[in-house]
Design a protein around this motif. Structure first.
Motif, PDB file in Angstrom:
ATOM      1  N   TYR A  78       0.810  -1.228   0.000  1.00 30.63           N
ATOM      2  CA  TYR A  78       0.000   0.000   0.000  1.00 30.63           C
ATOM      3  C   TYR A  78       0.837   1.270   0.000  1.00 30.63           C
ATOM      4  O   TYR A  78       0.447   2.279  -0.579  1.00 30.63           O
ATOM      5  CB  TYR A  78      -1.003   0.014   1.159  1.00 30.63           C
ATOM      6  CG  TYR A  78      -0.399   0.396   2.493  1.00 30.63           C
ATOM      7  CD1 TYR A  78      -0.373   1.724   2.909  1.00 30.63           C
ATOM      8  CD2 TYR A  78       0.159  -0.557   3.332  1.00 30.63           C
ATOM      9  CE1 TYR A  78       0.190   2.084   4.120  1.00 30.63           C
ATOM     10  CE2 TYR A  78       0.716  -0.215   4.535  1.00 30.63           C
ATOM     11  CZ  TYR A  78       0.735   1.102   4.929  1.00 30.63           C
ATOM     12  OH  TYR A  78       1.293   1.462   6.125  1.00 30.63           O
ATOM     13  N   ASN A  79       2.006   1.226   0.629  1.00 25.55           N
ATOM     14  CA  ASN A  79       2.827   2.440   0.709  1.00 25.55           C
ATOM     15  C   ASN A  79       3.488   2.812  -0.607  1.00 25.55           C
ATOM     16  O   ASN A  79       4.155   3.829  -0.710  1.00 25.55           O
ATOM     17  CB  ASN A  79       3.855   2.329   1.838  1.00 25.55           C
ATOM     18  CG  ASN A  79       4.748   1.124   1.691  1.00 25.55           C
ATOM     19  OD1 ASN A  79       4.714   0.417   0.683  1.00 25.55           O
ATOM     20  ND2 ASN A  79       5.549   0.873   2.704  1.00 25.55           N
ATOM     21  N   LEU A  86      -4.683   5.853  -2.228  1.00 24.83           N
ATOM     22  CA  LEU A  86      -4.936   5.383  -0.866  1.00 24.83           C
ATOM     23  C   LEU A  86      -6.344   5.756  -0.431  1.00 24.83           C
ATOM     24  O   LEU A  86      -7.092   4.924   0.090  1.00 24.83           O
ATOM     25  CB  LEU A  86      -3.914   6.000   0.106  1.00 24.83           C
ATOM     26  CG  LEU A  86      -2.461   5.575  -0.057  1.00 24.83           C
ATOM     27  CD1 LEU A  86      -1.564   6.419   0.831  1.00 24.83           C
ATOM     28  CD2 LEU A  86      -2.284   4.099   0.250  1.00 24.83           C
ATOM     29  N   ILE A  90      -7.994   2.167  -1.792  1.00 21.04           N
ATOM     30  CA  ILE A  90      -7.600   1.260  -0.719  1.00 21.04           C
ATOM     31  C   ILE A  90      -8.522   1.383   0.490  1.00 21.04           C
ATOM     32  O   ILE A  90      -8.998   0.370   1.022  1.00 21.04           O
ATOM     33  CB  ILE A  90      -6.111   1.457  -0.365  1.00 21.04           C
ATOM     34  CG1 ILE A  90      -5.268   1.008  -1.572  1.00 21.04           C
ATOM     35  CG2 ILE A  90      -5.746   0.692   0.898  1.00 21.04           C
ATOM     36  CD1 ILE A  90      -3.790   1.231  -1.461  1.00 21.04           C
ATOM     37  N   VAL A 117      -1.912   4.654   6.246  1.00 24.41           N
ATOM     38  CA  VAL A 117      -2.625   5.560   5.348  1.00 24.41           C
ATOM     39  C   VAL A 117      -2.882   6.891   6.042  1.00 24.41           C
ATOM     40  O   VAL A 117      -2.774   7.953   5.427  1.00 24.41           O
ATOM     41  CB  VAL A 117      -3.947   4.914   4.852  1.00 24.41           C
ATOM     42  CG1 VAL A 117      -4.808   5.917   4.122  1.00 24.41           C
ATOM     43  CG2 VAL A 117      -3.642   3.725   3.953  1.00 24.41           C
TER      44      VAL A 117
END
Length: 129
Positions: A78-79, A86, A90, A117
């Motif tokens: 995710y990063n 995000l 996400i 996040v």
């Protein structure tokens, strides 16, 4: 470094993308386990448009095992994505996952992703949890 990014995207990734989409759990898990490594070799646009949607889709299928593996993959990647991805994709998927049902391990991963996040998106993430 035996393959260029372009060669990887043209020769290997179509097979990996098919593994995400097939209904064979062992192939889906194999593709998910290799995602973090592959993401390091792919360009951002390809990752965002081809890989991420498939990982997010697998986060919301019926199989709890595949959802758990997908969530772990999402936790590892995710990063790599920008603020809008995000926030728009996400977080939306995490919300859908919570509605589908999660177990303790999944909740820990979801919380860790929310925390990461929140550092990028800011207080807006609080609205989702």
């Amino acid at each position: 470094n035996y393959m260029s990014t372009e060669e990887l995207q043209q020769s290997i990734m179509p097979l990996v993308l098919k593994c995400y989409e097939c209904k064979v759990p062992k192939l889906q898990e194999l593709a998910l386990r290799e995602t973090e490594f592959l993401m390091k070799k792919l360009d951002f646009v390809y990752s965002k448009s081809k890989v991420l949607p498939r990982v997010l889709n697998l986060c919301c299928i019926d199989s709890i095992e595949i959802r758990r593996t997908s969530l772990f993959t999402l936790y590892k990647i995710y990063n790599s994505f920008d603020r809008s991805t995000l926030n728009d994709q996400i977080l939306h998927t995490l919300d859908k996952m919570k509605k589908l049902g999660t177990d303790t391990k999944m909740n820990i991963l979801i919380l860790a992703i929310y925390e990461g996040v929140a550092k990028v998106v800011g207080s807006e993430v609080i609205n989702y949890f």
